[in-house]
Write a protein that holds these residues in place. Structure first.
Motif, PDB file in Angstrom:
ATOM      1  N   TRP A 215     -19.813   6.496  19.062  1.00  0.00           N
ATOM      2  CA  TRP A 215     -19.445   5.080  19.175  1.00  0.00           C
ATOM      3  C   TRP A 215     -17.977   4.888  18.761  1.00  0.00           C
ATOM      4  N   GLU A 218     -15.517   6.117  21.392  1.00  0.00           N
ATOM      5  CA  GLU A 218     -15.388   5.173  22.502  1.00  0.00           C
ATOM      6  C   GLU A 218     -14.562   3.952  22.096  1.00  0.00           C
ATOM      7  N   TYR A 219     -14.767   3.504  20.853  1.00  0.00           N
ATOM      8  CA  TYR A 219     -13.990   2.358  20.365  1.00  0.00           C
ATOM      9  C   TYR A 219     -12.502   2.698  20.298  1.00  0.00           C
ATOM     10  N   LYS A 220     -12.190   3.858  19.728  1.00  0.00           N
ATOM     11  CA  LYS A 220     -10.784   4.243  19.561  1.00  0.00           C
ATOM     12  C   LYS A 220     -10.115   4.524  20.906  1.00  0.00           C
ATOM     13  N   GLN A 222     -10.612   2.792  23.532  1.00  0.00           N
ATOM     14  CA  GLN A 222     -10.253   1.472  24.041  1.00  0.00           C
ATOM     15  C   GLN A 222      -9.260   0.746  23.138  1.00  0.00           C
ATOM     16  N   ASN A 223      -9.259   1.098  21.843  1.00  0.00           N
ATOM     17  CA  ASN A 223      -8.419   0.408  20.851  1.00  0.00           C
ATOM     18  C   ASN A 223      -7.677   1.438  19.993  1.00  0.00           C
ATOM     19  N   LEU A 228     -10.303   1.020  11.969  1.00  0.00           N
ATOM     20  CA  LEU A 228     -11.726   0.696  11.949  1.00  0.00           C
ATOM     21  C   LEU A 228     -12.295   0.926  10.555  1.00  0.00           C
ATOM     22  N   THR A 296     -13.048  -4.958  13.384  1.00  0.00           N
ATOM     23  CA  THR A 296     -14.416  -4.480  13.579  1.00  0.00           C
ATOM     24  C   THR A 296     -14.855  -3.648  12.381  1.00  0.00           C
ATOM     25  N   THR A 329     -20.896  -4.371  13.722  1.00  0.00           N
ATOM     26  CA  THR A 329     -21.839  -3.610  14.545  1.00  0.00           C
ATOM     27  C   THR A 329     -22.709  -2.729  13.662  1.00  0.00           C
TER      28      THR A 329
END
Length: 401
Positions: A215, A218-220, A222-223, A228, A296, A329
């Motif tokens: 997860w 995938e977050y990193k 996109q961002n 985080l 987040t 999340t």
């Protein structure tokens, strides 16, 4: 700052932490302060604790008392009694009367022909809210901090691999085997059921490490420029997670034993963009730090107390946050105790909301009892687990608190 420090002459304000009040009690009382302000007053919920007793005794010598807390009720209404008794002793003089009226107080069998009163539920919450709103100023963040962004809480469901699910089921089966062994010998240990629930949750935390890293990747992706925050409960889960993340990211961790100076250093590095990820023990980092460089937070493990989770979430939801929306999340594993824990925690969150903000939520059970009920309904536990939990309820209650 220390138990042997003296109070300077002619001070208008004195700042002291809770743990030193017991050592400084005589000095505080002799000085004759007009008002005492208890910050994070929920720390005084346990009237048996020495710091609570010393704090309340000191408060009796002051003309005015002000309690500040964003989480005055972290889990159940009985935790509110000490504060109410402190502020309005004439209106809330008796813990038992309060417990029966507002905490579903009832007598529970504890063995050997004895019964004891328990106050683990919630009842008449709207009445309690009405009685307290004239002296409790409760403001939601959006009412006083319009510039704060909206917060969205979501649950990210993951499918365990065959090997991961097998490991979880082996842990479950081992506990069931121990249960039947104890039952056959009529030797059920105190706290057995709660220990079982805790171990199953721990197993879920371990098997979620790989899914959480996926997860995060995938977050990193996109961002890439946004740091985080990740919260965990068990130390071994946090260590394993950090060791894996360090292979690809700049990572630091805050746990209970992290020195104050090091802790602040990590926070500063995070806020300055020098860290990709900050991994935190929820209990160690749910208060007192600002991490608004992130928008987040991710929880690999949940807590028994929903108020602790909200405090942790709000490390990023503070003044200085520039994002339009912040996200919390929660990683949850299908087919395990995680699914049921998610539902129970949200129910408990509504109890807290009902007492502090008004509402009609009534007769909620404790988290552990509700978890057991849910697992019985799904066939994961036999019906007699209800009785097993009641027999060990006193020990279980102590462990939860």
């Amino acid at each position: 700052k220390k138990g042997k420090d003296t109070i300077p002459d002619q001070v208008d304000f004195l700042v002291i932490n809770y743990d030193l009040i017991k050592k400084q009690r005589e000095n505080l009382e002799e000085y004759g302060f007009d008002m005492v302000i208890f910050d994070e007053s929920h720390y005084l919920k346990n009237k048996k604790a020495q710091r609570t007793q010393a704090s309340l005794a000191f408060a009796d010598t002051c003309e005015s008392v002000l309690c500040l807390s964003g989480t005055a009720v972290t889990n159940r209404p009985i935790e509110f009694f000490t504060t109410l008794n402190l502020l309005r002793p004439a209106e809330f003089p008796n813990r038992h009367v309060y417990g029966v009226r507002y905490c579903s107080g009832s007598q529970q069998y504890i063995g050997y022909g004895r019964h004891a009163w328990t106050y683990d539920g919630a009842s008449n919450t709207q009445e309690l809210h009405n009685r307290t709103r004239d002296f409790c100023i409760r403001r939601l963040k959006k009412e006083v901090m319009a510039e704060l962004p909206d917060k969205i809480r979501s649950i990210h469901q993951v499918e365990p691999s065959t090997a991961e699910l097998r490991a979880y089921k082996e842990t479950h089966d081992a506990w069931m085997h121990m249960y039947h062994e104890h039952k056959a010998h009529n030797s059920m240990p105190a706290g057995f059921v709660l220990n079982m629930l805790t171990d199953l949750r721990h197993e879920c935390g371990r098997l979620k490490v790989a899914s959480t890293i996926k997860w995060i990747d995938e977050y990193k992706e996109q961002n890439p420029d946004t740091p985080l925050v990740v919260f965990f409960h068990h130390k071994d889960v946090g260590v394993e997670l950090m060791n894996e993340l360090k292979k690809n990211y700049s990572v630091a961790g805050i746990v209970g034993g992290t020195p104050a100076e090091t802790r602040q250093q990590y926070v500063d590095m995070f806020q300055e963009g020098k860290l990709d990820i900050l991994c935190c023990s929820t209990l160690a980092a749910k208060e007192g730090i600002t991490l608004t460089a992130a928008d987040t937070v991710v929880f690999i493990e949940r807590e028994w107390v929903p108020g602790w989770e909200e405090q942790a979430e709000d490390r990023i939801n503070r003044i200085g946050q520039e994002a339009d929306t912040v996200w919390a999340t929660y990683i949850s594993v299908n087919g395990t105790i995680d699914e049921k824990f998610d539902r129970v925690i949200e129910d408990k969150r509504q109890v807290v909301k009902a007492v502090l903000d008004g509402g009609d939520i009534e007769e909620r059970q404790g988290i552990a009892a509700a978890l057991i009920e849910s697992m019985i309904e799904s066939g994961e536990l036999p019906e007699e687990f209800k009785d097993a939990f009641k027999k060990s309820s006193k020990k279980a209650k102590d462990v939860v608190e």
